[in-house]
Write an enzyme that holds these catalytic residues in place. Sequence first.
Site, short mmCIF file in Angstrom:
data_model
loop_
_atom_site.label_atom_id
_atom_site.label_comp_id
_atom_site.label_asym_id
_atom_site.label_seq_id
_atom_site.Cartn_x
_atom_site.Cartn_y
_atom_site.Cartn_z
N ASP A 1 14.62 37.56 -22.16
CA ASP A 1 13.24 37.20 -21.85
C ASP A 1 12.77 38.18 -20.77
O ASP A 1 12.37 39.30 -21.10
CB ASP A 1 13.30 35.74 -21.37
CG ASP A 1 11.95 35.07 -21.26
OD1 ASP A 1 10.96 35.78 -21.09
OD2 ASP A 1 11.89 33.83 -21.32
N PHE B 1 7.84 29.33 -27.00
CA PHE B 1 9.04 28.58 -26.60
C PHE B 1 9.79 28.19 -27.87
O PHE B 1 9.25 27.51 -28.74
CB PHE B 1 8.63 27.34 -25.81
CG PHE B 1 9.78 26.72 -25.05
CD1 PHE B 1 9.87 26.87 -23.67
CD2 PHE B 1 10.76 25.98 -25.71
CE1 PHE B 1 10.94 26.30 -22.97
CE2 PHE B 1 11.83 25.42 -25.03
CZ PHE B 1 11.92 25.58 -23.65
N ARG C 1 19.60 22.05 -29.55
CA ARG C 1 20.46 23.23 -29.72
C ARG C 1 21.12 23.22 -31.10
O ARG C 1 21.47 24.27 -31.64
CB ARG C 1 21.56 23.25 -28.66
CG ARG C 1 21.10 23.56 -27.26
CD ARG C 1 22.32 23.86 -26.38
NE ARG C 1 22.06 23.70 -24.97
CZ ARG C 1 21.56 24.65 -24.17
NH1 ARG C 1 21.26 25.83 -24.66
NH2 ARG C 1 21.38 24.42 -22.88
C1 PRP Z 1 18.53 31.79 -21.28
C2 PRP Z 1 19.32 32.86 -22.01
C3 PRP Z 1 19.54 33.90 -20.98
C4 PRP Z 1 18.32 33.78 -20.10
C5 PRP Z 1 17.36 34.85 -20.45
O1 PRP Z 1 19.40 30.94 -20.64
O2 PRP Z 1 20.51 32.37 -22.53
O3 PRP Z 1 20.74 33.69 -20.28
O4 PRP Z 1 17.73 32.51 -20.35
O5 PRP Z 1 16.26 34.83 -19.60
P1 PRP Z 1 15.83 36.08 -18.72
O6 PRP Z 1 15.88 37.30 -19.60
O7 PRP Z 1 14.44 35.73 -18.29
O8 PRP Z 1 16.77 36.17 -17.57
P2 PRP Z 1 19.00 29.47 -20.14
O9 PRP Z 1 18.70 29.54 -18.68
O10 PRP Z 1 17.93 28.92 -21.03
O11 PRP Z 1 20.36 28.69 -20.30
P3 PRP Z 1 21.17 28.23 -21.61
O12 PRP Z 1 21.70 29.49 -22.27
O13 PRP Z 1 22.26 27.38 -21.07
O14 PRP Z 1 20.21 27.47 -22.50
#
Ligand code: PRP
Length: 175
Positions: A102, A151, A164
């Site tokens: 992201d 989202f 999930r």
């Molecule tokens: C998501 C994904 C990455 C991060 C990416 O994790 O798995 O680790 O967000 O976002 P960024 O590029 O803005 O840093 P999340 O916090 O949703 O946790 P999860 O994998 O446990 O769902």
Amino acid sequence: MARPGRILISEPELKARIGELGADLARDYGRGPSSPIVVGVLQGAFLFMADLVRATQIDLTTDFIGVVSYAGAQSSGHVRIVSDLSMSIEGRDVLVVEDIVDTGLTLTYLKRTLEARHPRSLRVCVLVDKVERRKVDVGLDYVGFTIPNVFVVGYGFDYEGLYRNLPYVAALEGE
Ligand code: PRP
């Protein structure tokens, strides 16, 4: 109540693209001097990781790393390892498997942290790239899909811990 809505990436589309990624990995790692360590980033990558390793016909080792962002809703780049790898990666070929990029802040932190452990090589395979949201440039070696800034839930992606387990990627609707 927010619910999974329109399907963005269907089961057949996931299967086909992951099959291609598996072939890419076989091409790039198949003749290497040693088997790679495939590192899944918890939690979101667990389904993608399971399908990806079954889609490639090479010898490999699996491990997982758990990270959380301190940021809450807004990603700040303050990332913390909550569950570390179980093995040394020094001198090994490492492939990080992420569900989504992201802002790029999590992956930037992760790559820096893992590079400091002196792997022989470090590459990244990400299922979904939300390129519009990028704040920092981070190198991606394998990308499954590029999606718009919506989202998403399903196939590892959650909304408040739910959804999930859906076998496809859908847009969250009704939030
Ligand atoms: C998501 C994904 C990455 C991060 C990416 O994790 O798995 O680790 O967000 O976002 P960024 O590029 O803005 O840093 P999340 O916090 O949703 O946790 P999860 O994998 O446990 O769902």
